[in-house]
Enzyme design. Structure first.
Site, PDB file in Angstrom:
ATOM      1  N   THR A 197       0.781  -1.174   0.264  1.00 28.41           N
ATOM      2  CA  THR A 197       0.162   0.167   0.287  1.00 28.41           C
ATOM      3  C   THR A 197       1.189   1.080  -0.553  1.00 28.41           C
ATOM      4  O   THR A 197       0.291   2.388  -0.643  1.00 28.41           O
ATOM      5  CB  THR A 197      -0.940   0.145   1.481  1.00 28.41           C
ATOM      6  OG1 THR A 197      -1.438  -0.834   1.168  1.00 28.41           O
ATOM      7  CG2 THR A 197      -2.271   1.329   1.686  1.00 28.41           C
ATOM      8  N   SER A 231       1.032  -7.150  -1.679  1.00 27.38           N
ATOM      9  CA  SER A 231       1.852  -8.472  -1.249  1.00 27.38           C
ATOM     10  C   SER A 231       1.075  -9.388  -1.372  1.00 27.38           C
ATOM     11  O   SER A 231       1.772 -10.286  -1.035  1.00 27.38           O
ATOM     12  CB  SER A 231       1.890  -7.186   0.052  1.00 27.38           C
ATOM     13  OG  SER A 231       0.856  -7.614   0.830  1.00 27.38           O
ATOM     14  N   THR A 256       1.236  -4.924   3.855  1.00 23.72           N
ATOM     15  CA  THR A 256       0.368  -5.424   5.568  1.00 23.72           C
ATOM     16  C   THR A 256       0.261  -6.908   4.841  1.00 23.72           C
ATOM     17  O   THR A 256       0.113  -7.338   7.026  1.00 23.72           O
ATOM     18  CB  THR A 256       0.100  -4.396   5.762  1.00 23.72           C
ATOM     19  OG1 THR A 256      -1.622  -3.936   5.393  1.00 23.72           O
ATOM     20  CG2 THR A 256       0.522  -3.242   6.080  1.00 23.72           C
ATOM     21  N   ASP A 257      -0.518  -6.824   4.300  1.00 22.68           N
ATOM     22  CA  ASP A 257      -1.408  -8.586   4.587  1.00 22.68           C
ATOM     23  C   ASP A 257      -0.485  -9.510   4.903  1.00 22.68           C
ATOM     24  O   ASP A 257      -1.071 -10.516   5.322  1.00 22.68           O
ATOM     25  CB  ASP A 257      -1.675  -8.998   2.706  1.00 22.68           C
ATOM     26  CG  ASP A 257      -3.080  -7.864   3.105  1.00 22.68           C
ATOM     27  OD1 ASP A 257      -3.771  -7.123   3.486  1.00 22.68           O
ATOM     28  OD2 ASP A 257      -3.947  -7.743   1.798  1.00 22.68           O
TER      29      ASP A 257
END
EC number: 3.5.1.1
Length: 329
Positions: free
Chosen positions: A21, A81, A112-113
């Protein structure tokens, strides 16, 4: 020696960008109300150039140039990701290994995932790296108003610089916390403090000062990199009443090499033969599948030997993952 110097010079920090992101095209990815455009998953620039991106980062986060370090940015890739797989983690580790002697510390930017998976994998592939490798990302793109990316980047680079000489491991810096890489979980989908370390205290807390827990940091050790990683691992939660033979059958026949068995509490499951769990573990072990036990609880220790089922699984060769997260296991 001036504060922040390494051997009489400014510390060299490599920022390795792998997407997520933080580097997303905000104007194309988000509606005017700040919500991600439905079905888009975000838009990523295919030919992101390191120089232009670094200029953009320094323009949006000017405090980075005030940290007394020579920053270099390498755009390793620029993708969502969720598209990073174990072969990518291995390639990322090889790149960090290749650059190890050229830089004093490293910041890895990712989405972040799968950030917890990336940090865990890097920590096991780069044992004894003996330099700070700080993984970070953001919940909003860098160019958006109220983005957490600016603070996370500034914090990550600060930890990478200040930690030279005593932070010798892969860490996650996010939401004002520095966490051990292989103890990190994403525990909130939208909060800016999205990551926590339920089974291990933070290595540092960032506020007006950075308070490092030196007693928790890993000591210097021999560097023993290993880049091979097996992707044929699956997570299997124990569900009451579920027949593992019906649900999973012979996972070995489908090429699975390892199973993360998520048991109840401190290490329990239904041990009756008719429930199927212990017989299934026994059969899969005969077929060469490795088993690691983890708890379905977010926090607390694992003591499978206290229960008949857990003891049986251990006797069959299953391993106690102790404080490991499922991502790390």
């Amino acid at each position: 020696m001036m504060y922040g110097e390494v051997n009489g010079r400014r510390p060299r920090v490599l920022m390795l960008h792998s997407g997520g992101t933080l580097g997303m095209e905000a104007s194309l990815s988000f509606e005017q109300d700040g919500d991600l455009r439905e079905g888009s998953g975000g838009v990523y620039e295919d030919k992101l150039q390191p120089g232009r991106f670094l200029e953009n980062v320094l323009g949006l986060v000017p405090e980075l140039s005030m940290l007394g370090a020579d920053l270099q940015l390498q755009v390793w890739c620029n993708v969502d990701s969720c598209r990073l797989v174990p072969s990518d983690w291995s390639a990322m580790a090889r790149e960090l290994d290749r650059q190890r002697n050229a830089f004093d510390s490293f910041v890895v930017i990712t989405g972040t995932d799968t950030l917890a998976y990336v940090a865990s994998a890097l920590s096991f592939m780069l044992v004894g790296f003996n330099k700070p490798v700080v993984v970070t990302g953001s919940q909003r793109p860098l160019s958006m108003a109220r983005s957490d990316a600016r603070q996370n980047l500034a914090d990550a680079v600060t930890c990478a610089v200040d930690g030279i000489g005593f932070v010798r491991e892969v860490c996650v810096c996010f939401g004002g916390l520095l966490l051990r890489g292989n103890r990190t979980k994403k525990t909130h989908s939208i909060a800016y403090r999205a990551f926590s370390s339920p089974t291990f205290p933070p290595l540092a807390r960032l506020g007006m000062d950075i308070i490092f827990r030196h007693d928790l940091l890993l000591p210097e050790m021999e560097y023993t990199p290993r880049f091979d990683i097996c992707p044929y691992v699956m997570r299997v939660p124990v569900v009451p009443g579920l027949d593992p033979y019906l649900a999973y059958g012979s996972v070995a026949e489908r090429g699975i090499r390892g199973v993360i068995l998520e048991v109840f509490g401190v290490g329990n499951c239904d041990d009756r033969d008719e429930a199927g769990w212990i017989p299934w573990v026994r059969d899969m072990r005969v077929e060469g599948v490795e088993f690691f036990l983890t708890s379905q609880c977010e926090d607390g220790h694992l003591y499978p030997d206290r229960y008949r089922s857990g003891k049986a699984a251990l006797l069959l060769g299953a391993k106690n993952s102790k404080l490991m997260t499922c991502e790390a296991a």
